[in-house]
Design an enzyme around this catalytic site. Structure first.
Site, mmCIF file in Angstrom:
data_model
loop_
_atom_site.group_PDB
_atom_site.id
_atom_site.type_symbol
_atom_site.label_atom_id
_atom_site.label_comp_id
_atom_site.label_asym_id
_atom_site.label_seq_id
_atom_site.Cartn_x
_atom_site.Cartn_y
_atom_site.Cartn_z
ATOM 1 N N SER A 289 3.273 3.098 2.439
ATOM 2 C CA SER A 289 4.652 2.589 2.496
ATOM 3 C C SER A 289 5.647 3.524 3.179
ATOM 4 O O SER A 289 6.790 3.126 3.412
ATOM 5 C CB SER A 289 5.151 2.267 1.093
ATOM 6 O OG SER A 289 4.551 1.088 0.656
ATOM 7 N N LYS B 150 7.259 2.167 6.175
ATOM 8 C CA LYS B 150 8.394 1.243 6.074
ATOM 9 C C LYS B 150 9.680 1.874 6.637
ATOM 10 O O LYS B 150 10.586 1.168 7.074
ATOM 11 C CB LYS B 150 8.574 0.784 4.622
ATOM 12 C CG LYS B 150 7.396 -0.081 4.103
ATOM 13 C CD LYS B 150 7.520 -0.413 2.629
ATOM 14 C CE LYS B 150 6.573 -1.463 2.094
ATOM 15 N NZ LYS B 150 5.185 -1.126 1.893
ATOM 16 N N TYR C 176 1.519 -5.845 9.261
ATOM 17 C CA TYR C 176 1.976 -5.056 8.103
ATOM 18 C C TYR C 176 0.864 -4.107 7.611
ATOM 19 O O TYR C 176 1.095 -2.914 7.393
ATOM 20 C CB TYR C 176 2.438 -6.006 6.984
ATOM 21 C CG TYR C 176 2.665 -5.317 5.662
ATOM 22 C CD1 TYR C 176 3.812 -4.547 5.450
ATOM 23 C CD2 TYR C 176 1.733 -5.400 4.633
ATOM 24 C CE1 TYR C 176 4.007 -3.896 4.243
ATOM 25 C CE2 TYR C 176 1.927 -4.757 3.427
ATOM 26 C CZ TYR C 176 3.056 -4.000 3.240
ATOM 27 O OH TYR C 176 3.257 -3.346 2.048
ATOM 28 N N TYR D 120 10.895 2.603 -5.260
ATOM 29 C CA TYR D 120 10.791 1.380 -6.071
ATOM 30 C C TYR D 120 11.557 1.538 -7.391
ATOM 31 O O TYR D 120 12.678 2.037 -7.386
ATOM 32 C CB TYR D 120 9.309 1.005 -6.323
ATOM 33 C CG TYR D 120 8.453 1.246 -5.123
ATOM 34 C CD1 TYR D 120 8.647 0.487 -3.977
ATOM 35 C CD2 TYR D 120 7.495 2.254 -5.093
ATOM 36 C CE1 TYR D 120 7.878 0.713 -2.837
ATOM 37 C CE2 TYR D 120 6.721 2.483 -3.959
ATOM 38 C CZ TYR D 120 6.925 1.713 -2.845
ATOM 39 O OH TYR D 120 6.182 1.942 -1.741
ATOM 40 N N VAL E 130 1.639 4.732 -1.398
ATOM 41 C CA VAL E 130 0.623 4.665 -2.432
ATOM 42 C C VAL E 130 -0.597 5.549 -2.077
ATOM 43 O O VAL E 130 -1.467 5.794 -2.906
ATOM 44 C CB VAL E 130 0.264 3.171 -2.689
ATOM 45 C CG1 VAL E 130 -0.676 2.642 -1.623
ATOM 46 C CG2 VAL E 130 -0.256 2.930 -4.070
HETATM 47 N N1 GLN Z 1 -0.488 -1.204 1.490
HETATM 48 C C1 GLN Z 1 0.195 -1.144 0.228
HETATM 49 C C2 GLN Z 1 0.487 -2.552 -0.239
HETATM 50 O O1 GLN Z 1 0.924 -3.319 0.574
HETATM 51 C C3 GLN Z 1 1.453 -0.335 0.378
HETATM 52 C C4 GLN Z 1 2.188 -0.169 -0.900
HETATM 53 C C5 GLN Z 1 2.689 1.222 -1.167
HETATM 54 O O2 GLN Z 1 2.449 2.182 -0.462
HETATM 55 N N2 GLN Z 1 3.376 1.344 -2.277
HETATM 56 O O3 GLN Z 1 0.257 -2.906 -1.367
#
Ligand code: GLN
Length: 315
Positions: free
Chosen positions: A64, A67, A191, A248, A266
């Site tokens: 993420s 992003k 994505y 988050y 993550v």
């Molecule tokens: N690839 C992960 C997902 O889409 C990314 C989420 C994350 O890094 N928190 O669930």
């Protein structure tokens, strides 16, 4: 004066010995199989001085954190119009939550939760082929880092696709509200490939320098002029969204403990920005209950304690 090299080395040694390391993400082999003992840290100062410790040169799945780069590109592509399709309020819910989409008519709270990043991907896809959009993203981060060996881990992208039912649900749901223009499969293909970007802490900290330096990517050498990536106002605003939404439902806690804009992934990485001071990347694969790097957060907390860096006290 703080001896930054000593501080970074000290923190890495402390993290190496930390007993409670959290648990790596379990949903795909590419994340599940990473050794939880790994720890890396990179701190790059305004003058380009780079402090590295531990596994700072080891590439990991940035997930993420991508992003941030996607948001930057989307704002460049459509400007403030982006905010008609995605909000900029913290969600207070998990990164992959669907609950708010129903009452908020398919408009995700912010670009850093999955739903928001899927809308950003749709914007970036525009009328391009997913392959072209991935190529643009790769060129962007390679240019920011000044390194060509940044790649997309295709095995990770494929595994995300196979297990991505929640993301598919989010995407279909937003499509039903008219907030995705492209077919779901194409948007998610793009994505998942962004999430599968593999970068080291050093490369990430290099790529984040424009957010430290009022939107300007510093030149490669001391004498060389920098390149404007975004306006100073846009850099401040991206940092603001990182501060309020980058972790988050753990964003408040991160602001409380670290006090810098930060974006987690993550895969266990965090990019954090001390404006006009440093671009920082940490990596430790074990996550806390909110899906943010357990030791990455602790390392950043210790770094700001020892340097005094905080956006709430510019010093
Ligand atoms: N690839 C992960 C997902 O889409 C990314 C989420 C994350 O890094 N928190 O669930």
């Amino acid at each position: 004066m703080v001896d930054l090299s000593a501080v970074v080395a000290e923190i890495a040694a402390e993290m190496q010995a930390a007993p409670d390391r959290g648990v790596p993400a379990q949903y795909i082999p590419g994340l599940r199989d990473v050794d939880p003992a790994r720890f890396g840290m990179a701190v790059i100062e305004m003058d380009g001085t780079c402090h590295l410790a531990g596994d700072a040169d080891e590439a990991f799945s940035i997930q993420s954190i991508s992003k941030v780069f996607a948001l930057t590109l989307a704002l460049g592509a459509v400007g403030d119009q982006l905010w008609t399709r995605v909000g900029r309020e913290p969600s207070g819910t998990a990164f992959n939550s669907i609950v708010q989409l129903e009452t908020e008519h398919g408009i995700p709270r912010n670009p850093f939760i999955n739903a928001g990043a899927i809308v950003v991907s749709d914007v970036l896809l525009g009328r391009h082929e997913p392959r072209e959009a991935i190529g643009e993203m790769l060129r962007f981060v390679r240019g920011l880092a000044g390194e060509e060996d940044i790649i997309v881990d295709r095995a990770v992208a494929a595994a995300e696709m196979e297990t991505g039912h929640r993301n598919m649900a989010l995407a279909h749901y937003m499509h039903a509200f008219g907030n995705l223009k492209n077919p779901v499969e194409r948007v998610l293909g793009f994505y998942f490939h962004q999430c599968a970007l593999a970068m080291s802490c050093r490369q990430l900290a290099l790529a984040g320098r424009y957010l430290m330096a009022r939107g300007v990517q510093p030149g490669a050498t001391a004498g060389e002029r920098g390149r404007s990536v975004v306006s100073p106002q846009r850099a401040r605003r991206i940092n603001a969204v990182m501060m309020t939404c980058g972790h988050y439902d753990g964003s408040g806690e991160f602001a409380f403990r670290v006090g810098l804009p930060g974006k987690s992934g993550v895969g266990g990485g965090i990019l954090a920005i001390a404006p006009c001071k440093a671009s920082i990347a940490v990596w430790s694969p074990g996550l806390n209950a909110r899906g943010n790097s357990q030791l990455g957060t602790l390392a950043l907390e210790r770094l700001v304690q020892r340097t005094g860096w905080s956006v709430f006290d510019p010093g």
